[in-house]
Design a protein around this motif. Structure first.
Motif, PDB file in Angstrom:
ATOM      1  N   PHE A 159      14.257 -19.311  17.164  1.00 33.05           N
ATOM      2  CA  PHE A 159      12.967 -19.777  16.650  1.00 33.05           C
ATOM      3  C   PHE A 159      13.179 -20.961  15.707  1.00 33.05           C
ATOM      4  CE2 PHE A 159      10.385 -15.845  17.685  1.00 33.05           C
ATOM      5  CZ  PHE A 159       9.385 -16.533  18.346  1.00 33.05           C
ATOM      6  N   VAL A 206      13.901 -24.392  17.348  1.00 29.33           N
ATOM      7  CA  VAL A 206      12.680 -25.093  17.761  1.00 29.33           C
ATOM      8  C   VAL A 206      12.041 -25.789  16.562  1.00 29.33           C
ATOM      9  CG1 VAL A 206      10.411 -24.883  18.838  1.00 29.33           C
ATOM     10  CG2 VAL A 206      12.270 -23.359  19.541  1.00 29.33           C
ATOM     11  N   PHE A 207      11.860 -25.041  15.505  1.00 26.62           N
ATOM     12  CA  PHE A 207      11.151 -25.559  14.338  1.00 26.62           C
ATOM     13  C   PHE A 207      11.916 -26.712  13.692  1.00 26.62           C
ATOM     14  CE2 PHE A 207       9.208 -25.053  10.048  1.00 26.62           C
ATOM     15  CZ  PHE A 207       7.881 -25.108  10.437  1.00 26.62           C
ATOM     16  N   THR A 243       2.922 -18.661  21.991  1.00 27.71           N
ATOM     17  CA  THR A 243       2.184 -19.627  21.175  1.00 27.71           C
ATOM     18  C   THR A 243       3.023 -20.875  20.918  1.00 27.71           C
ATOM     19  OG1 THR A 243       0.992 -17.825  20.087  1.00 27.71           O
ATOM     20  CG2 THR A 243       0.968 -19.959  18.991  1.00 27.71           C
ATOM     21  N   THR A 244       4.303 -20.675  20.629  1.00 28.45           N
ATOM     22  CA  THR A 244       5.202 -21.806  20.399  1.00 28.45           C
ATOM     23  C   THR A 244       5.349 -22.650  21.651  1.00 28.45           C
ATOM     24  OG1 THR A 244       6.434 -20.487  18.778  1.00 28.45           O
ATOM     25  CG2 THR A 244       7.508 -22.461  19.625  1.00 28.45           C
ATOM     26  N   THR A 245       5.497 -22.001  22.798  1.00 22.35           N
ATOM     27  CA  THR A 245       5.619 -22.727  24.065  1.00 22.35           C
ATOM     28  C   THR A 245       4.374 -23.560  24.350  1.00 22.35           C
ATOM     29  OG1 THR A 245       7.051 -21.013  25.000  1.00 22.35           O
ATOM     30  CG2 THR A 245       5.929 -22.474  26.561  1.00 22.35           C
ATOM     31  N   ILE A 275       2.800 -24.540  17.353  1.00 19.58           N
ATOM     32  CA  ILE A 275       4.241 -24.352  17.117  1.00 19.58           C
ATOM     33  C   ILE A 275       4.475 -23.679  15.768  1.00 19.58           C
ATOM     34  CG2 ILE A 275       6.423 -25.561  16.686  1.00 19.58           C
ATOM     35  CD1 ILE A 275       5.377 -27.728  18.682  1.00 19.58           C
ATOM     36  N   THR A 276       3.767 -24.144  14.760  1.00 18.89           N
ATOM     37  CA  THR A 276       3.927 -23.609  13.404  1.00 18.89           C
ATOM     38  C   THR A 276       3.485 -22.156  13.323  1.00 18.89           C
ATOM     39  OG1 THR A 276       3.564 -25.820  12.497  1.00 18.89           O
ATOM     40  CG2 THR A 276       3.327 -23.973  10.986  1.00 18.89           C
ATOM     41  N   GLY A 298       3.270 -19.965  15.789  1.00 22.02           N
ATOM     42  CA  GLY A 298       4.195 -19.123  16.547  1.00 22.02           C
ATOM     43  C   GLY A 298       5.507 -18.914  15.823  1.00 22.02           C
ATOM     44  N   PHE A 299       6.038 -19.982  15.244  1.00 22.56           N
ATOM     45  CA  PHE A 299       7.314 -19.857  14.540  1.00 22.56           C
ATOM     46  C   PHE A 299       7.232 -18.915  13.355  1.00 22.56           C
ATOM     47  CE2 PHE A 299       9.450 -21.261  10.653  1.00 22.56           C
ATOM     48  CZ  PHE A 299      10.744 -20.855  10.975  1.00 22.56           C
ATOM     49  N   GLY A 309      13.353 -27.447  22.720  1.00 26.52           N
ATOM     50  CA  GLY A 309      12.569 -26.347  22.180  1.00 26.52           C
ATOM     51  C   GLY A 309      12.219 -25.313  23.223  1.00 26.52           C
ATOM     52  N   VAL A 337      12.978 -21.218  23.163  1.00 26.82           N
ATOM     53  CA  VAL A 337      11.946 -20.185  23.316  1.00 26.82           C
ATOM     54  C   VAL A 337      12.268 -19.285  24.504  1.00 26.82           C
ATOM     55  CG1 VAL A 337       9.512 -19.730  23.768  1.00 26.82           C
ATOM     56  CG2 VAL A 337      10.158 -21.578  22.224  1.00 26.82           C
TER      57      VAL A 337
END
Length: 425
Positions: free
Chosen positions: A252, A255-256, A315-317, A338-339, A341-342, A399, A403
């Motif tokens: 996670f 990605v962030f 959600t991030t995807t 992205i925020t 979900g992370f 990213g 995920v």
């Protein structure tokens, strides 16, 4: 002989009575109880200071690149050095917290970090700036190494996810405020002044933290012997569930770290060509993370931990895909997703670590934090390299791979749970 329903009723009644007695004698705090607000606010401020300092250069990378005549990947080391050092030192710091206490170590860590923060603006070269940032990251390692263990000891289990969610929310506010403040200040007076202002804000947060945090009532000093620490670490690493949670946290954060290290460069370039102050304001989307982290407990209550992780990954995807658009509005929507979900995924995974580890919680949390910040360091560096090689779409591809790893690990965990006893719902 009593009927089955009578036996069940008797059993439930006995369990309820036992639970009531246990709660009556449990002196750990709960939401609304004495000291809970002070504790929550203190750790919230610790989170603000930690994340504001840790990622203080991230929104300023284009200006730092210009100031030192360096590439994006070289400037990104001002972020990677801090997060990498934190990842390296978080386990030793957790051992010190077992011996000297959570509050003592967090206080000392913040004191050193804010002192270095006041020196950072005077770095004469990019190399010196990277070194100072590494020292700052090492000092900050004492906060995440101790905070979740402090909460696990001082807060009742049923309120733990909510309490950790508030600490994570403080992280998001720190990350957001640090970037917004530095963005606008740097636009007027340059990146050095911006880092100085942020250092002064962190000093205030650290002082308030020390004044507010209640003295621990349930801490029992442990041993600093390396053999004892080694056995505890090996036991945690031998636990398949903990290993999966560590990997989830790292992925996670990959990605962030990649997205927020590179986003400043993307928004500076055409077709957006935004000024530094506006780019800093983009980080206001961190407020979404504050909400998603603080509501993680409710999410787990409805979906279970694995269901919450699936939702966070999805959600991030979705955010990564939406951010590929050439529309600034859709890019911002992507960052929001992205925020959200992370931070939801991070809060769920970190609280599951504290729930799973019955002994050596500081080491269990430290291993999670170490993996988490290794992911941040890797994401910052790899995200910048990918952006340099293939633009934003390459960063998004990185990213998406991370995920996919989260989803795969969660699927493996679901299958393992079906084959054996369910440790975490």
């Amino acid at each position: 002989m009593p009927s089955v329903s009578t036996e069940a009723s008797t059993t439930v009644g006995a369990e309820s009575t036992t639970s009531s007695r246990s709660n009556a004698t449990d002196s750990r705090v709960t939401p609304g109880g004495p000291g809970y607000r002070r504790m929550s606010l203190a750790l919230f401020l610790a989170g603000v200071a930690t994340f504001a300092l840790l990622y203080s250069t991230q929104a300023l990378l284009p200006l730092i690149s210009d100031g030192f005549g360096s590439t994006a990947s070289a400037a990104s080391w001002t972020v990677s050095a801090a997060t990498g050092a934190l990842a390296l030192f978080v386990l030793p710091m957790s051992a010190l917290s077992e011996r000297f206490g959570r509050r003592t170590l967090m206080t000392a860590s913040l004191a050193v970090a804010v002192t270095v923060g006041l020196l950072v603006p005077f770095a004469p070269s990019l190399g010196a700036l990277v070194v100072l940032r590494a020292v700052q990251g090492a000092a900050l390692a004492g906060v995440p190494a101790s905070a979740t263990a402090y909460l696990a000891e001082e807060v009742r289990p049923e309120a733990l996810i909510t309490a950790i969610g508030l600490f994570v929310a403080g992280n998001s506010v720190g990350g957001m405020s640090g970037r917004v403040v530095t963005g606008w200040v740097a636009q007027e007076w340059g990146w050095r002044v911006a880092l100085g202002v942020l250092g002064l804000i962190a000093v205030g947060c650290a002082a308030a933290f020390r004044l507010l945090l209640p003295a621990p009532k349930h801490f029992a000093a442990g041993s600093l012997r390396p053999a004892v620490l080694g056995r505890t670490v090996r036991a945690h690493l031998a636990d398949p569930l903990l290993r999966r949670l560590y990997a989830v946290g790292a992925l996670f954060m990959t990605v962030f770290g990649a997205v927020y290290t590179v986003i400043g460069y993307r928004l500076t370039d055409a077709p957006f060509s935004l000024p530094q102050g506006v780019i800093g304001s983009v980080f206001l989307v961190y407020l979404v993370g504050t909400v998603s982290a603080s509501t993680a407990g409710k999410l787990v209550g409805r979906l279970g931990r694995r269901g919450a992780l699936y939702l966070a990954g999805g959600t991030t995807t979705a955010g990564l895909l939406v951010s590929l658009s050439g529309s600034l509005v859709l890019v911002l929507v992507g960052l929001v997703l992205i925020t959200a979900g992370f931070f939801a995924g991070h809060a769920v995974a970190s609280s599951a670590v504290s729930h799973t580890a019955k002994r050596g919680r500081a080491q269990a949390s430290a291993l999670y934090q170490s993996a988490y910040y290794v992911g941040s360091s890797a994401g910052s560096t790899l995200g910048a390299v990918a952006f340099h090689a293939g633009g934003w779409s390459a960063t998004v591809s990185l990213g998406m791979l991370a995920v996919a790893g989260v989803v795969g690990i969660t699927v493996v965990g679901s299958r393992a749970a079906r084959r054996g006893p369910v440790t975490v719902r």
